[in-house]
Design a protein around this motif. Structure first.
Motif, PDB file in Angstrom:
ATOM      1  N   ALA A  23      -1.845  -9.938  -0.552  1.00 25.68           N
ATOM      2  CA  ALA A  23      -2.008  -9.851  -1.994  1.00 25.68           C
ATOM      3  C   ALA A  23      -2.124  -8.392  -2.397  1.00 25.68           C
ATOM      4  CB  ALA A  23      -3.242 -10.630  -2.440  1.00 25.68           C
ATOM      5  N   ALA A  24      -1.335  -7.987  -3.374  1.00 28.21           N
ATOM      6  CA  ALA A  24      -1.258  -6.591  -3.785  1.00 28.21           C
ATOM      7  C   ALA A  24      -1.691  -6.418  -5.224  1.00 28.21           C
ATOM      8  CB  ALA A  24       0.161  -6.062  -3.610  1.00 28.21           C
ATOM      9  N   SER A  25      -2.324  -5.306  -5.474  1.00 25.48           N
ATOM     10  CA  SER A  25      -2.596  -4.878  -6.837  1.00 25.48           C
ATOM     11  C   SER A  25      -1.542  -3.857  -7.248  1.00 25.48           C
ATOM     12  CB  SER A  25      -3.994  -4.273  -6.938  1.00 25.48           C
ATOM     13  OG  SER A  25      -4.083  -3.070  -6.182  1.00 25.48           O
ATOM     14  N   GLY A  26      -1.538  -3.498  -8.523  1.00 26.37           N
ATOM     15  CA  GLY A  26      -0.641  -2.456  -8.976  1.00 26.37           C
ATOM     16  C   GLY A  26       0.466  -2.950  -9.877  1.00 26.37           C
ATOM     17  N   ARG A  27       0.760  -2.181 -10.894  1.00 26.83           N
ATOM     18  CA  ARG A  27       1.781  -2.553 -11.871  1.00 26.83           C
ATOM     19  C   ARG A  27       3.197  -2.423 -11.337  1.00 26.83           C
ATOM     20  NH1 ARG A  27      -0.253   1.895 -15.650  1.00 26.83           N
ATOM     21  NH2 ARG A  27       1.952   1.860 -16.283  1.00 26.83           N
ATOM     22  N   THR A  28       3.408  -1.598 -10.314  1.00 24.41           N
ATOM     23  CA  THR A  28       4.738  -1.318  -9.790  1.00 24.41           C
ATOM     24  C   THR A  28       5.051  -2.059  -8.504  1.00 24.41           C
ATOM     25  OG1 THR A  28       3.957   0.662  -8.616  1.00 24.41           O
ATOM     26  CG2 THR A  28       4.775   0.955 -10.865  1.00 24.41           C
ATOM     27  N   PHE A  29       4.313  -3.111  -8.198  1.00 22.97           N
ATOM     28  CA  PHE A  29       4.516  -3.846  -6.956  1.00 22.97           C
ATOM     29  C   PHE A  29       5.962  -4.275  -6.764  1.00 22.97           C
ATOM     30  CE2 PHE A  29       4.990  -8.023  -4.976  1.00 22.97           C
ATOM     31  CZ  PHE A  29       4.517  -7.765  -3.704  1.00 22.97           C
ATOM     32  N   SER A  30       6.597  -4.747  -7.818  1.00 23.26           N
ATOM     33  CA  SER A  30       7.929  -5.307  -7.696  1.00 23.26           C
ATOM     34  C   SER A  30       8.970  -4.293  -7.249  1.00 23.26           C
ATOM     35  CB  SER A  30       8.367  -5.941  -9.020  1.00 23.26           C
ATOM     36  OG  SER A  30       8.467  -4.972 -10.050  1.00 23.26           O
ATOM     37  N   ARG A  31       8.695  -3.013  -7.374  1.00 27.01           N
ATOM     38  CA  ARG A  31       9.632  -1.969  -6.977  1.00 27.01           C
ATOM     39  C   ARG A  31       9.325  -1.382  -5.598  1.00 27.01           C
ATOM     40  NH1 ARG A  31      14.468  -1.414  -9.930  1.00 27.01           N
ATOM     41  NH2 ARG A  31      14.052  -2.515 -11.901  1.00 27.01           N
ATOM     42  N   LEU A 101       9.506   4.328  -1.445  1.00 26.96           N
ATOM     43  CA  LEU A 101      10.803   4.902  -1.106  1.00 26.96           C
ATOM     44  C   LEU A 101      11.606   4.070  -0.125  1.00 26.96           C
ATOM     45  CD1 LEU A 101       9.881   8.692  -0.867  1.00 26.96           C
ATOM     46  CD2 LEU A 101      10.792   7.393  -2.811  1.00 26.96           C
ATOM     47  N   GLY A 102      11.202   2.840   0.126  1.00 28.10           N
ATOM     48  CA  GLY A 102      11.978   1.949   0.965  1.00 28.10           C
ATOM     49  C   GLY A 102      11.384   1.757   2.344  1.00 28.10           C
ATOM     50  N   ILE A 103      12.036   0.917   3.111  1.00 26.19           N
ATOM     51  CA  ILE A 103      11.521   0.524   4.419  1.00 26.19           C
ATOM     52  C   ILE A 103      11.697   1.640   5.436  1.00 26.19           C
ATOM     53  CG2 ILE A 103      11.881  -1.054   6.354  1.00 26.19           C
ATOM     54  CD1 ILE A 103      12.669  -3.173   4.258  1.00 26.19           C
ATOM     55  N   SER A 104      10.675   1.834   6.240  1.00 26.24           N
ATOM     56  CA  SER A 104      10.709   2.756   7.357  1.00 26.24           C
ATOM     57  C   SER A 104      10.026   2.100   8.542  1.00 26.24           C
ATOM     58  CB  SER A 104      10.005   4.068   7.015  1.00 26.24           C
ATOM     59  OG  SER A 104       9.876   4.893   8.158  1.00 26.24           O
ATOM     60  N   SER A 105      10.503   2.397   9.742  1.00 27.98           N
ATOM     61  CA  SER A 105       9.866   1.883  10.944  1.00 27.98           C
ATOM     62  C   SER A 105       8.657   2.711  11.361  1.00 27.98           C
ATOM     63  CB  SER A 105      10.867   1.831  12.103  1.00 27.98           C
ATOM     64  OG  SER A 105      11.315   3.131  12.444  1.00 27.98           O
ATOM     65  N   LEU A 106       8.440   3.833  10.720  1.00 29.83           N
ATOM     66  CA  LEU A 106       7.361   4.739  11.083  1.00 29.83           C
ATOM     67  C   LEU A 106       6.127   4.456  10.247  1.00 29.83           C
ATOM     68  CD1 LEU A 106       9.349   8.087  11.360  1.00 29.83           C
ATOM     69  CD2 LEU A 106       8.736   6.510  13.193  1.00 29.83           C
ATOM     70  N   PRO A 107       5.019   4.103  10.876  1.00 30.12           N
ATOM     71  CA  PRO A 107       3.809   3.812  10.100  1.00 30.12           C
ATOM     72  C   PRO A 107       3.376   4.951   9.183  1.00 30.12           C
ATOM     73  CG  PRO A 107       3.562   3.057  12.360  1.00 30.12           C
ATOM     74  CD  PRO A 107       4.841   3.839  12.306  1.00 30.12           C
ATOM     75  N   SER A 108       3.579   6.194   9.619  1.00 34.92           N
ATOM     76  CA  SER A 108       3.112   7.334   8.839  1.00 34.92           C
ATOM     77  C   SER A 108       3.846   7.502   7.519  1.00 34.92           C
ATOM     78  CB  SER A 108       3.243   8.621   9.662  1.00 34.92           C
ATOM     79  OG  SER A 108       4.596   8.886   9.990  1.00 34.92           O
TER      80      SER A 108
END
Length: 123
Positions: A23-31, A101-108
C-alpha cells in the motif's frame, strides 16, 4: 513523502501460494514504477519483478517466471505480488519499492522502500 507498507507474508508449505500487497501513499503513485525485491539471510537484496507506470512487467529473477505475477491497482494505490508454486528457496524478506524514473535491478536506484514482509516456505 511516499510511504510503502507491505503485507501478506507468512509461512506456507512448498507448492503453496501467497499474495503480497504493498500500500502506497502519495499523489503521484500512478506514475511510479513499482517493484519487489527480496533478501534472504546472508545474501544480497535481489530484484524479483517490477511493473511500469503503464503496466508492463519486467522480471529480474528467472527463477520466478511462470510462478510470480506483479500487478497494480492505481485507484487503490496498491501493488501486488501473487506467488504460486512456492519453493523453499523463495524464503526471504520481501520488500516493495517505488521509482519515478522506471525499473532498475539495482536497489540503490530506487526512491522509496517498504520495511519488508517475511515469506517462509517450508519443505
Amino acid at each position: 513523502q511516499v510511504q510503502l507498507v507491505e503485507s501478506g507474508g507468512g509461512l506456507v508449505q512448498a507448492g503453496g501460494s501467497l499474495r503480497l500487497s504493498c500500500a502506497a501513499s502519495g499523489r503521484t503513485f500512478s506514475r511510479y514504477a513499482m517493484g519487489w525485491f527480496r533478501q534472504a539471510p546472508g545474501k544480497e537484496r535481489e530484484f524479483v519483478v517490477g511493473i511500469t507506470w503503464n503496466g508492463d512487467t519486467i522480471y529480474g529473477a528467472d527463477s520466478v517466471k511462470g510462478r510470480f505475477t506483479i500487478s497494480r491497482d492505481n485507484a487503490k494505490n496498491t501493488v501486488y505480488l501473487q506467488m504460486n508454486s512456492l519453493k523453499p528457496e523463495d524464503t526471504a524478506v520481501y520488500f516493495c519499492a517505488g521509482r519515478l524514473l522506471g525499473i532498475s535491478s539495482l536497489p540503490s536506484m530506487w526512491d522509496y522502500w517498504g520495511r519488508g514482509t517475511q515469506v517462509t516456505v517450508s519443505s
